[in-house]
Scaffold this active site. Sequence first.
Site, PDB file in Angstrom:
ATOM      1  N   GLY A   1     -34.284   5.056 -32.196  1.00 16.16           N
ATOM      2  CA  GLY A   1     -35.273   4.399 -31.340  1.00 16.16           C
ATOM      3  C   GLY A   1     -35.796   5.329 -30.267  1.00 16.16           C
ATOM      4  CG  ASN A   2     -39.347   4.844 -28.695  1.00 14.78           C
ATOM      5  OD1 ASN A   2     -39.544   3.987 -27.837  1.00 14.78           O
ATOM      6  ND2 ASN A   2     -39.947   4.811 -29.889  1.00 14.78           N
TER       7      ASN A   2
END
Length: 410
Positions: free
Chosen positions: A211-212
């Site tokens: 993810g980020n």
Amino acid sequence: MATVVLGVGGGIAVYKSCYLVRRLKEAGHRVHVIPTRSALEFVGCPTWEALSGEQVHTGVFDDVPGVEHVRLAEQADLVVVAPATADLVARIAAGRGDDLLTTTILATRAPVLVAPAMHTGMWENPATVDNVATLRRRGLIVKDPASGRLTGPDSGPGRFPEPDELADLAALLLDDPAAGSAMAVQDLAGRRVVISAGGTREALDPVRYLGNSSSGRMGAALAADADARGADVTLVAAHLEVPVPSCVREVRVSSTEDLEAAMRREAAEADIVIMAAAAADFAPESVSDLKIKKHEGRSRVGDRMSLDLVQTPDVLAGLVAGRHRDQVIVGFAAETAPDRDELLALARAKLERKGCDLLAVNDVSSGRVFGKVDTDVTVIRQQGSGRRVRGSKMMAAHAILAEACSLLAP
């Protein structure tokens, strides 16, 4: 420090206005509360005085030598009426001055933000519809109510928005008074706006993902501003750490592949498409059906494990390729650059490569921007110089949508 006059109408939603006072105070503003007589049936003066730290006056004959309604009207940088009942909306529209609140509204030159809250039948009644149109025609800003659970078993449009939404709108109006004009005239009325927000997650196994750090705050701010300007808004939401604004249709997605499919579908009839989501550029080549154990791993050497990644779909480029003729498309670029010249060079190269109409770029180095309330964003278009906005993400959202509106076909 700004001075906000908060007018409170008499409805069950009054309790939410208590939270609104607290939010405004926490932002550093001075808040004067003017409750109507019926509002005091729900929450009394001691509560308003305790929360605001200011003496509460309720009648035009309070402090006669001080001419209270004129004093407050002249001191106000912003007047917020929340909740505004059907009766209160009607009295403001008629230009009545029969209590302290309506006389203050008549006397003020400050922007006025009205947040109606009432039963669906009242909100949809032609009389209320005409009264709201009158307020907007006169330059008052009306925040349409949310749709949801009302008093008792009923549900529908008329629900009071969450205090955080109103506090954010108030902050925008105080930071950028010109923003009220677009909201009052509803410059996006009849337009459909589709916005993506948040960070995508690419599954590795049933419990892990790549993810980020995107919180979705920028996309949510864009949705709130577009809604305030009268647009029919759809928010295609990946992982969000902030609430979805009221009056906004939400479509939930997880991966970049999901995001691509949803955006293609939702953007088909949109006037403005904004790709504010932080879509992952890469995803695991394969997803394990079982949780990957420490002692297993896909390709392990000692205490290390390697992953094979594949490129995800380029959602923005796909939207540009499939656009209809009059559609305005806005992209985002989160870059890391040693200086502003390099940042803008990267942005212009991406704008050319993607082919969108506008690109909003910011430098996310050193933990800036992601998850923060404030931002530093520059909006560039295919021709012309960039427009830089430093301040809240609501301010940036308003500027981005202003640029997009300027490109819309009549």
